[in-house]
Design a protein around this motif. Structure first.
Motif, PDB file in Angstrom:
ATOM      1  N   TYR A  44       0.828  -1.538  -0.029  1.00  0.00           N
ATOM      2  CA  TYR A  44       0.083   0.001   0.135  1.00  0.00           C
ATOM      3  C   TYR A  44       1.002   1.347  -0.008  1.00  0.00           C
ATOM      4  O   TYR A  44       0.618   2.327  -0.863  1.00  0.00           O
ATOM      5  N   GLN A  45       1.945   1.298   0.887  1.00  0.00           N
ATOM      6  CA  GLN A  45       2.808   2.397   0.912  1.00  0.00           C
ATOM      7  C   GLN A  45       3.350   2.599  -0.575  1.00  0.00           C
ATOM      8  O   GLN A  45       3.582   3.707  -1.113  1.00  0.00           O
ATOM      9  N   MET A  46       3.948   1.689  -0.938  1.00  0.00           N
ATOM     10  CA  MET A  46       4.834   1.694  -2.430  1.00  0.00           C
ATOM     11  C   MET A  46       3.817   2.055  -3.285  1.00  0.00           C
ATOM     12  O   MET A  46       4.330   2.893  -4.217  1.00  0.00           O
ATOM     13  N   GLU A  47       2.620   1.638  -3.333  1.00  0.00           N
ATOM     14  CA  GLU A  47       1.781   2.226  -4.478  1.00  0.00           C
ATOM     15  C   GLU A  47       1.466   3.702  -4.241  1.00  0.00           C
ATOM     16  O   GLU A  47       1.524   4.361  -5.550  1.00  0.00           O
ATOM     17  N   ASP A  48       1.323   4.026  -3.224  1.00  0.00           N
ATOM     18  CA  ASP A  48       0.989   5.574  -3.021  1.00  0.00           C
ATOM     19  C   ASP A  48       2.432   6.221  -3.434  1.00  0.00           C
ATOM     20  O   ASP A  48       2.323   7.251  -4.031  1.00  0.00           O
ATOM     21  N   ILE A  49       3.573   5.735  -3.116  1.00  0.00           N
ATOM     22  CA  ILE A  49       4.722   6.609  -3.259  1.00  0.00           C
ATOM     23  C   ILE A  49       5.075   6.523  -4.889  1.00  0.00           C
ATOM     24  O   ILE A  49       5.414   7.598  -5.351  1.00  0.00           O
ATOM     25  N   GLU A  50       4.639   5.437  -5.569  1.00  0.00           N
ATOM     26  CA  GLU A  50       4.920   5.424  -6.962  1.00  0.00           C
ATOM     27  C   GLU A  50       3.802   6.290  -7.592  1.00  0.00           C
ATOM     28  O   GLU A  50       4.175   6.868  -8.649  1.00  0.00           O
ATOM     29  N   LYS A  51       2.512   6.370  -7.275  1.00  0.00           N
ATOM     30  CA  LYS A  51       1.786   7.213  -7.660  1.00  0.00           C
ATOM     31  C   LYS A  51       2.175   8.636  -7.515  1.00  0.00           C
ATOM     32  O   LYS A  51       2.168   9.602  -8.404  1.00  0.00           O
ATOM     33  N   TYR A  52       2.592   9.373  -6.128  1.00  0.00           N
ATOM     34  CA  TYR A  52       3.012  10.420  -6.065  1.00  0.00           C
ATOM     35  C   TYR A  52       4.387  10.813  -6.919  1.00  0.00           C
ATOM     36  O   TYR A  52       4.473  11.745  -7.566  1.00  0.00           O
ATOM     37  N   CYS A  53       5.088   9.744  -7.277  1.00  0.00           N
ATOM     38  CA  CYS A  53       6.328  10.147  -8.151  1.00  0.00           C
ATOM     39  C   CYS A  53       6.046  10.315  -9.342  1.00  0.00           C
ATOM     40  O   CYS A  53       6.467  11.196 -10.107  1.00  0.00           O
ATOM     41  N   ALA A  54       5.143   9.542  -9.878  1.00  0.00           N
ATOM     42  CA  ALA A  54       4.673   9.817 -11.395  1.00  0.00           C
ATOM     43  C   ALA A  54       4.142  11.100 -11.610  1.00  0.00           C
ATOM     44  O   ALA A  54       4.137  11.778 -12.676  1.00  0.00           O
ATOM     45  N   ASN A  55       3.245  11.404 -10.676  1.00  0.00           N
ATOM     46  CA  ASN A  55       2.670  12.824 -10.643  1.00  0.00           C
ATOM     47  C   ASN A  55       3.585  13.878 -10.643  1.00  0.00           C
ATOM     48  O   ASN A  55       2.930  15.080 -10.860  1.00  0.00           O
TER      49      ASN A  55
END
Length: 271
Positions: A27-38
């Protein structure tokens, strides 16, 4: 939008306890990856601390590897976390390591908290958030302790090592499957003999020889030695008491919560 940064390092921690509120590593990794992509960021390296099982709290190997990389100057210019309390476990750690990062010009980014360590207001906000996180953590720890005490009082198994002479059996808790401690009828006579022999003055070396002939092992799967025998003989679990020793607080002690294997008189004589 985070400017001036392309590569970041990411840190995630999940200890598999109630204090993590179900926010898994994935869950944490998914949110971090989304943040980085944005925000046009790329994770250079992931540092992960994850519990190996539901009974084992995550260590800090990943965290300290990250700290050593920062000291060596091989880290990215920014560190991203899902929430600051994933990296810093209390207000003291938060202040200590945020200062450590600032001194090395490492930008701290939190996916779920709008913080800016480059301004005095941002640093003040982070201090307040750290105090709130610590308060919530301590409140949750108190709730966990209360739940643990209640579970122990009702005789349910709570994940501790099972002493020699005991076993667990299935139990029902208002429809929830649990386990209870029960006497292991096969090993119980052996344990009683060990306590009686010691109380009667039989030397520990002789008792240990007997235990080896019975192929008895500690909860870690090792043969009993003198120290393990002494710990066993001092364990008041055998008179029906559950004890949870805590490093920073008073131990949790619950009496008469499971069947006693050794009579009080015999146990007191051994002590």
């Amino acid at each position: 939008m985070v400017t001036g940064v392309t590569y970041v390092d990411a840190y995630c921690r999940y200890s598999s306890t109630m204090q993590d509120e179900g926010n898994s590593i994935e869950y944490q990794m998914e949110d971090i990856e989304k943040y980085c992509a944005n925000n046009g960021l790329v994770v250079r390296k992931w540092y992960i601390d994850k519990a190996k099982s539901a009974k084992k709290v995550a260590g800090r190997d990943g965290f300290y590897e990250m700290i050593e990389d920062i000291k060596a100057g091989t880290s990215a210019p920014a560190l991203i976390v899902w929430r600051t309390n994933r990296a810093f476990r209390n207000a003291y750690e938060s202040h200590k390591y945020r200062k450590f990062l600032r001194e090395r010009n490492i930008k701290l980014i939190s996916v779920t908290q709008n913080i800016d360590e480059e301004t005095s207001t941002g640093r003040l906000t982070t201090n307040i958030l750290s105090d709130i996180d610590q308060y919530k953590s301590e409140e949750t720890a108190e709730q966990v302790t209360a739940a643990l005490r209640l579970m122990a009082k009702r005789g349910f198994y709570t994940g501790q090592p099972i002493p020699l002479g005991y076993k667990t059996v299935p139990a029902d808790d208002d429809g929830k499957p649990r386990k209870r401690y029960a006497i292991d009828e096969e090993r119980a006579p052996i344990v009683k003999k060990i306590f009686k022999d010691f109380a009667d003055g039989v030397p520990p070396a002789v008792i240990l020889d007997y235990m080896r002939t019975e192929n008895l092992k500690t909860d870690r799967g090792k043969p009993f030695d003198y120290n393990a025998l002494m710990r066993m003989l001092k364990n008041d679990f055998y008179i029906g008491t559950r004890r949870y020793d805590k490093k920073s607080d008073e131990p949790i002690i619950v009496e008469n919560c499971h069947p006693a294997l050794i009579a009080d008189k015999v146990f007191d004589g051994v002590q």
